[in-house]
Design a protein around this motif. Structure first.
Motif, short mmCIF file in Angstrom:
data_model
loop_
_atom_site.label_atom_id
_atom_site.label_comp_id
_atom_site.label_asym_id
_atom_site.label_seq_id
_atom_site.Cartn_x
_atom_site.Cartn_y
_atom_site.Cartn_z
N ASN A 277 -28.62 -12.70 -106.34
CA ASN A 277 -27.39 -13.50 -106.36
C ASN A 277 -26.18 -12.59 -106.32
OD1 ASN A 277 -29.02 -15.85 -106.72
ND2 ASN A 277 -29.02 -15.49 -108.94
N SER A 278 -25.04 -13.17 -106.00
CA SER A 278 -23.77 -12.43 -105.97
C SER A 278 -23.92 -11.13 -105.18
CB SER A 278 -23.31 -12.12 -107.40
OG SER A 278 -23.15 -13.31 -108.15
N LEU A 279 -24.49 -11.25 -104.02
CA LEU A 279 -24.77 -10.06 -103.21
C LEU A 279 -23.49 -9.36 -102.76
CD1 LEU A 279 -27.80 -11.45 -101.25
CD2 LEU A 279 -27.81 -9.32 -102.57
N GLY B 92 -32.73 -10.96 -94.59
CA GLY B 92 -31.88 -11.54 -93.57
C GLY B 92 -30.44 -11.12 -93.76
N LEU B 93 -29.57 -11.84 -93.06
CA LEU B 93 -28.13 -11.56 -93.10
C LEU B 93 -27.45 -12.62 -93.97
CD1 LEU B 93 -25.56 -10.14 -92.03
CD2 LEU B 93 -25.65 -11.72 -90.08
N VAL B 94 -26.61 -12.16 -94.89
CA VAL B 94 -25.91 -13.08 -95.78
C VAL B 94 -24.51 -12.54 -96.04
CG1 VAL B 94 -26.76 -11.94 -97.88
CG2 VAL B 94 -26.13 -14.36 -97.96
N GLN B 95 -23.59 -13.43 -96.30
CA GLN B 95 -22.22 -13.01 -96.62
C GLN B 95 -22.14 -12.54 -98.07
OE1 GLN B 95 -19.63 -16.31 -95.58
NE2 GLN B 95 -19.18 -15.37 -93.60
N ALA B 96 -21.18 -11.70 -98.33
CA ALA B 96 -20.94 -11.24 -99.70
C ALA B 96 -20.74 -12.44 -100.62
CB ALA B 96 -19.73 -10.32 -99.74
N GLY B 97 -21.35 -12.37 -101.79
CA GLY B 97 -21.30 -13.47 -102.73
C GLY B 97 -22.45 -14.44 -102.60
N ASP C 288 -29.69 -0.74 -113.67
CA ASP C 288 -28.42 -1.20 -114.24
C ASP C 288 -27.55 -1.91 -113.21
OD1 ASP C 288 -27.95 1.61 -116.54
OD2 ASP C 288 -29.06 -0.27 -116.73
N PHE C 289 -27.60 -1.47 -111.97
CA PHE C 289 -26.67 -2.02 -110.98
C PHE C 289 -27.04 -3.42 -110.52
CE2 PHE C 289 -29.55 -1.35 -107.50
CZ PHE C 289 -30.20 -0.16 -107.76
N VAL C 290 -28.19 -3.96 -110.94
CA VAL C 290 -28.54 -5.32 -110.56
C VAL C 290 -28.66 -6.27 -111.74
CG1 VAL C 290 -29.71 -4.56 -108.46
CG2 VAL C 290 -31.04 -4.95 -110.57
N LYS C 291 -28.50 -5.76 -112.94
CA LYS C 291 -28.64 -6.61 -114.13
C LYS C 291 -27.63 -7.75 -114.08
CE LYS C 291 -30.60 -3.25 -117.35
NZ LYS C 291 -30.37 -2.44 -118.58
N GLY C 292 -28.15 -8.95 -114.29
CA GLY C 292 -27.30 -10.13 -114.28
C GLY C 292 -27.12 -10.74 -112.90
N ARG C 293 -27.54 -10.02 -111.86
CA ARG C 293 -27.43 -10.55 -110.49
C ARG C 293 -28.79 -10.81 -109.86
NH1 ARG C 293 -25.24 -7.71 -106.34
NH2 ARG C 293 -25.92 -5.69 -107.18
N PHE C 294 -29.74 -9.92 -110.11
CA PHE C 294 -31.08 -10.05 -109.52
C PHE C 294 -32.07 -10.43 -110.61
CE2 PHE C 294 -30.56 -6.77 -105.82
CZ PHE C 294 -29.41 -7.41 -105.42
N PHE C 295 -33.08 -11.22 -110.21
CA PHE C 295 -34.10 -11.64 -111.15
C PHE C 295 -35.46 -11.53 -110.49
CE2 PHE C 295 -31.10 -13.10 -114.23
CZ PHE C 295 -30.00 -13.49 -113.48
N ILE C 296 -36.38 -10.88 -111.18
CA ILE C 296 -37.74 -10.72 -110.65
C ILE C 296 -38.66 -11.67 -111.40
CG2 ILE C 296 -38.24 -8.79 -112.22
CD1 ILE C 296 -39.94 -7.57 -109.94
N PHE C 297 -39.54 -12.33 -110.69
CA PHE C 297 -40.48 -13.24 -111.34
C PHE C 297 -41.73 -13.35 -110.49
CE2 PHE C 297 -39.78 -16.96 -108.59
CZ PHE C 297 -38.55 -16.67 -108.02
#
Length: 124
Positions: free
Chosen positions: A84-86, A10-15, A62-71
């Motif tokens: 997160n923190s898009l 979808g559409l989301v704002q930065a952050g 590397d560019f998503v470490k700490g922001r994205f989580f896969i489970f």
């Protein structure tokens, strides 16, 4: 027949945050690695994250470490990507994929099955 169906784009704002889900069906994925990739307009498809269905071990770009989580969710047979923190540069079509390689891999050619993709747009 293996099916991977993505949802949650979808559409989301930065952050902001989004959670993508990949519903997997058609076989047992016990020894499979499930991955998320993305493709921005005019760019090649790139690896984002992967998880072993069996033991939950994960691997991230590397560019998503700490922001994205896969489970994974065994009960729902889904693999999810919490983002997160898009940032605007995260804007892309996100694809779910499955590989029987037996270990996490970032290589597109290692994946046997692909979903249709879901659009993620991050506005600045």
């Amino acid at each position: 027949q293996v099916q991977l169906v993505e949802s949650g784009g979808g559409l989301v704002q930065a952050g902001g945050s989004l959670r993508l889900s990949c519903a997997a069906s058609g076989r047992t994925f016990t020894n499979y690695v499930m991955g998320w990739f993305r493709q921005a307009p005019g760019k090649e498809r790139e690896f984002v994250a992967a998880i072993m269905w069996s033991d939950g071990s994960t691997y991230y770009a590397d560019f998503v470490k700490g922001r994205f989580f896969i489970f994974r969710d065994y009960a729902k047979n889904t693999v999810n990507l919490q983002m997160n923190s898009l940032k605007p540069e995260d804007t892309a079509v996100y694809f779910c994929a499955a590989s029987n390689l037996g270990r996490p891999t970032p290589r597109l050619d290692d994946y046997d099955y692909w979903g249709q993709g879901t659009q993620v747009t991050v506005s600045s």
